[in-house]
Structures are given as C-alpha cells and as structure tokens.
Write a protein that holds these residues in place. Sequence first.
Motif, PDB file in Angstrom:
ATOM      1  N   LYS A 185      -9.898  10.485   6.135  1.00 25.29           N
ATOM      2  CA  LYS A 185     -11.228  11.090   6.007  1.00 25.29           C
ATOM      3  C   LYS A 185     -11.122  12.616   6.088  1.00 25.29           C
ATOM      4  O   LYS A 185     -11.754  13.352   5.315  1.00 25.29           O
ATOM      5  CB  LYS A 185     -12.175  10.563   7.085  1.00 25.29           C
ATOM      6  N   GLU A 242     -11.785  15.345   2.789  1.00 25.07           N
ATOM      7  CA  GLU A 242     -12.863  16.323   2.973  1.00 25.07           C
ATOM      8  C   GLU A 242     -12.344  17.764   2.940  1.00 25.07           C
ATOM      9  O   GLU A 242     -13.118  18.714   3.042  1.00 25.07           O
ATOM     10  CB  GLU A 242     -13.585  16.069   4.293  1.00 25.07           C
ATOM     11  N   LYS A 278     -16.380  -0.223   6.614  1.00 23.25           N
ATOM     12  CA  LYS A 278     -16.453   1.076   7.293  1.00 23.25           C
ATOM     13  C   LYS A 278     -15.723   2.143   6.476  1.00 23.25           C
ATOM     14  O   LYS A 278     -16.189   3.286   6.368  1.00 23.25           O
ATOM     15  CB  LYS A 278     -15.861   0.965   8.696  1.00 23.25           C
ATOM     16  N   LYS A 326     -17.997   3.069   3.603  1.00 22.87           N
ATOM     17  CA  LYS A 326     -19.134   3.875   4.051  1.00 22.87           C
ATOM     18  C   LYS A 326     -18.715   5.314   4.316  1.00 22.87           C
ATOM     19  O   LYS A 326     -19.469   6.270   4.046  1.00 22.87           O
ATOM     20  CB  LYS A 326     -19.736   3.256   5.311  1.00 22.87           C
ATOM     21  N   ASP A 327     -17.486   5.512   4.815  1.00 24.97           N
ATOM     22  CA  ASP A 327     -16.990   6.852   5.127  1.00 24.97           C
ATOM     23  C   ASP A 327     -16.378   7.549   3.914  1.00 24.97           C
ATOM     24  O   ASP A 327     -15.899   8.679   4.030  1.00 24.97           O
ATOM     25  CB  ASP A 327     -15.940   6.775   6.238  1.00 24.97           C
TER      26      ASP A 327
END
Length: 509
Positions: A197, A201, A264, A267-268
């Motif tokens: 993640k 990003e 999960k 979703k992330d």
Amino acid sequence: MKKQWKTKKTIAVWAVVSLMASTTAGCSGGEPKTAEPAAGETKAPLSIKMLAPLYEEVPDMKNQYWTELQKMTNSKLDIQWAPSGDYDTKFDLVLASGDIPEVIVGNSISRPTLATAIKQGAFWDLTPLLGDFKDYPNLKKNADIGVFKLARIDGKVWGIPRMRSEIDLSLKFRKDWADKLGLPLPKTLDEYAAVMKKIIESDPDGNGKKDTLGLIGHGGIVDDATGPFEAAFGGFTPTYDEDKGLIFHTLTPQYADMIEWFSKLYKDGVLAQEFSVMKKTQAEELYNTGRAVSYGRNTWRDWSMEQEIKKTQKNAEVVSLQLQGPKGPNILLGVPINAAFYISKKVPEEKVKQLLKYFETTASTEVMAFAYQGIKDVHYKMVDGQPMLTEQGTKEVNVTSLQPLALAFDKWVKVNNPSAPKAYNDAKKKEVEVYEKIGAKNPFNWLTSATWTSVWPKYDSEFKTMQTKAIVGQISVDEFKAYAEKLRKTPELKKAFQEFAEAEKEFNK
C-alpha cells in the motif's frame, strides 16, 4: 472497472537447465545420441497424432530442435496445438466430440471431464500393459517416485505422467521499490499488504502518476498465486464435515478467510481492480514493464522478469517472498507431475505398445537434458560450468517444446534459469530449498469423486461469481461464508465429500 490494457504478443522463454551433473555431462560432448529401436519395434519413425497446449508461437516442426528431438525418439510428431489459455475449453470440446487424437495431453489429472471420459471408455487402461515396468526402466524410475499413483483413477493407470518439480511457484516482489522507501521486506501477509500500500501510493516508478499496481494475477483471483495464499490460510489442511466427509478445499472455512483477506486488499487498492478479468498475457506484460509490485509465477522467472524490467527501470530487483499467514507459509508445492498423456481407445493395441516405448524414451535423462538445452553450440554454450542458451536456443527451447515429452524427474527445473549466472542460480536454489519442508500440497490434485465430477459444474460459475462479488464488496464476506456453508450442506455435495474421504483412505494405503 478500469479499461483493460492492450497487449502485444510476447514469447515466453522457458528452458531451465538445473540437470544433474551426470545428465549434463552426458550431453555436453556434442550431438545427442539417437535412440535405437528395441527388438520387435519398427525402424520407421512412429507417427503420433497429439493434442497439446501451446505456450508460445506455433513452433516450426522442421527447425533444428524438433528435427533432432524426433530423430532421438524415432518419431514423427503431428501435433495439434491449442493456446494454453484456452486449452481446457479445447480439451473438453474434443472429449465431447468423441474425435479424440491418438494421444491427448491432460492439463489436470483431476479434471471432471477427463474422469467422465475415462469412465465412458475413451482411453486405454495402461495398467496391464505397463505391468511391473520391467520393460520400461525409465518410467519405472518415475513410478518409484510415486507419480503413477497420482495418475490413477479407480485404482488403474490411465495416463503416462509428465514429470514436474514440486518446488515451483513463488510470489514475486519489487525489492528495489521497498528499498527506495526504506521499507524492510515483509515477513507476514499483513506486512505484505501494508508495504505494498505504501509503495503504490508513492509513485515508485517516478512517472509522476500514482498508477502502479500492487498485486496482479490472471483469472479467478490471482491464479498461479491463489494456491500459495490459500496455503497460508490452511486451505489445504484436510477439513471434514459433521459426517466425516472430506470438504473440497474451496468450500472450507479457511478458504472463506482468504476471500475476506483479499477483500481488504481490494478495498485498499492493493489488489488490482481488474483482477477478475485480467489475462495471463496482460499480467506478464504489466509486470515485465515495471507496472506492478507483486505477481505469483514460477520461481525461475525471477531472473527473466528482473532483466525485462531493467530495460526501462535499471535498478529493478525482483525477489521471491516467503510470508507467514494465519495457518502457515505462503508456499504451495506442485504435484510432481504436470498432467499426463492419455491414449485413445481407438488406437490398436500394437500401436499402444509402440507409444509406450516412445514415452519410455522421452523419460530418459538424455532426452531430459536435450529438452531443456537442445544441441550444444546451436541452442546452448557451456559458460562457467553450466549450459547457457543461445539466441536460437531461447527461440526453439521453451515450455511448448516440452509438451510431447514424459521427461525424467529433477527437482530444480522450475527454479534455475538458463540465462542467469551460475552464482545466481545456486543462490536461488539455496533460498527456496526449504520449500520442500514447509510447503503445503493440495490433495484434490489427485483425489477424485464421481459425484463431484458430475455435480460441481452446475455450481462452479455461480461460486466464482460469488467469490468475486465478495472481494469487490458487492456482497459482504459474511454473505459469502453463508453461501459456502449452504453448499456444504447440499446433499449431493455431502455425498461427494464422502467419496473424497474414501479416496483419501484408499490413497493413504
């Protein structure tokens, strides 16, 4: 969903050369030896019509590799190629038509349509012809490893297994991107999700856009990597219902726990939004062009993928991750066979015996070495004590060129890369050798149930739709778990679980 990427044709080079020293020595002195026909065999090349999967471009059967292979095996191969991504569909259509070629390559020994065709008498029972293998010493070596036991249905041998390494799949990861952010390599599934993640990003490729993908795959969830993730959740630990029936692994509570974890990730933004529709060629191109952090494929690909990415991102470093999950590591061992060759019942018995002699020849260490190396100074050169493929070798020696061969056993063939330096391959073997001790195996690769074979197809499509909906949030994970529990209580599936339990007992004998 985002717009799917356009893909261009790519040729996957796959020719692993981790052969035993004796094997390499036997083929490093020049031209391979030609197999001599055994007593009673015809000296004319044996013509073989075969259906097999295609992994690269359609090969030129008159090139040097195929010419020499057919000379070695005293054969004339007439192969109908079907693209690997569509092979199961083609396989099912051929079986349904009844127009089965002399030999057909089965992609999965537990495929329902195969089991049905066998029960309907489509293929030869090879058990009495093979006997105690005294006439087939190369196949006997394979039999001693236990692979013919895995290829049995109802206690009989219906196919000649094609050998495969158990150490195979691993989870690729861009270590250079983690290093760039000062992040340590993840050791657990949760750390893996958190690190990815942060990477996606951060604009790791420096193109000014935050468009880097996290985990990618192709088909199903993440296809090749799905099994290893399932292993981390204990999905392959035998699980029984209240009647002591063995539950199929995708219907276990552990599998539903994995679906919750994937939901999960989705979703992330860590799991690629297009995961359910992505094709293998798309995934390969995305990873090889530096567009994604993680991808699960064969271990030998670490080096090849890293070199491809370096063409545009010179500091790329691809490693394989060993992660700890709630119920174990993310390591799934392969079955030591990659499908099997089935002989049509329409083939006369005399020719069946000749075909068995052909497969006996292809299971020799000499043919094994040739299959992965080709001809010295044409397809490979000896560099630093190991065969290294030439440009011609990378074109002619690959996954497709292995398809008509039974092969011998070598546990490193899915680990070593023929284009990598010896030091790299040696280090990679040392890194993954622990997989043999800690890896899980999927028992449903060899356990069969007649009821499951006939019943599950009517649930399969809906099940896949439901798991995708659960991952993308169209239904809750609790709804998916309730759906799986409902299936487990279906009388016909409970009957299948009983048959799996009986098959397990029989296999363990």
